[in-house]
Design an enzyme around this catalytic site. Sequence first.
Site: not given
Length: 262
Positions: A74, A199
Amino acid sequence: MQLTFYKYQGTGNDFVMIDNRTEFFPKNNTKLVEQLCDRRFGIGADGLILLENHPQYDFKMVYYNSDGNESSMCGNGGRCLVAFAKQMGVVENRAEFEAVDGYHFATIDAHGIVALQMKDVDAVNQHENYTFLNTGSPHHVQMVKDLKTLDVKSEGSKIRYSDLYGSAGSNVNFVHQLENDIFAVRTYERGVEDETLSCGTGVTAVAIAMHQTGKTNNNIIDLNVEGGKLKVQFDVDNGKYSNVFLIGPATFVFEGKIEINQ
């Protein structure tokens, strides 16, 4: 048991941060992680991140999606963890750490802007209507004309669960070009199973895909996401992308305590 946690967000991608250097957290308790990330019955977050000791680097990153499962890299979470590590006194203005996809280097300035080095990308798979690549997490990149009105959850879910990607699925990014080196992006994230405001691995994938497919010749690209603005820069040689950096703010939101049952 009373758990101390810290909340961080990076362009609207939000995370529960836990200092687990004493290894007290029940890491296999999927239900607990899911509960902590729940926006109605818990703290609320797109993911949960543990800061842990590492024998060689400054720290280790352990990342869970909001469904409670450990997940692939991430990018925004990594940037926020660098800011959290600075708050905890683990690092100052630079950091080296290990994540699920390997080694990462990062810097953080006085304004909380974190530049996180992402993994090199050696393969970009171009198809007629989309591009697929892995930037630490798998990403489907697809250009659309109606990005503002697009039902990202519905359309993203269809692609994520389609035969294209099998049981593992893929994150899905929808893109609209604004200028030569500026793109608007909306992302459906697997594990969250919904659109997120940002993201990090997704915008990294978009920047590389837009360069590889000839939409831009720049190696410094601005990405406008629902939660703010990010920048991606890279070096490229014969389709191989290296020195890839994801750059943007990582912001401390609040600290709190919550009662948990292990």
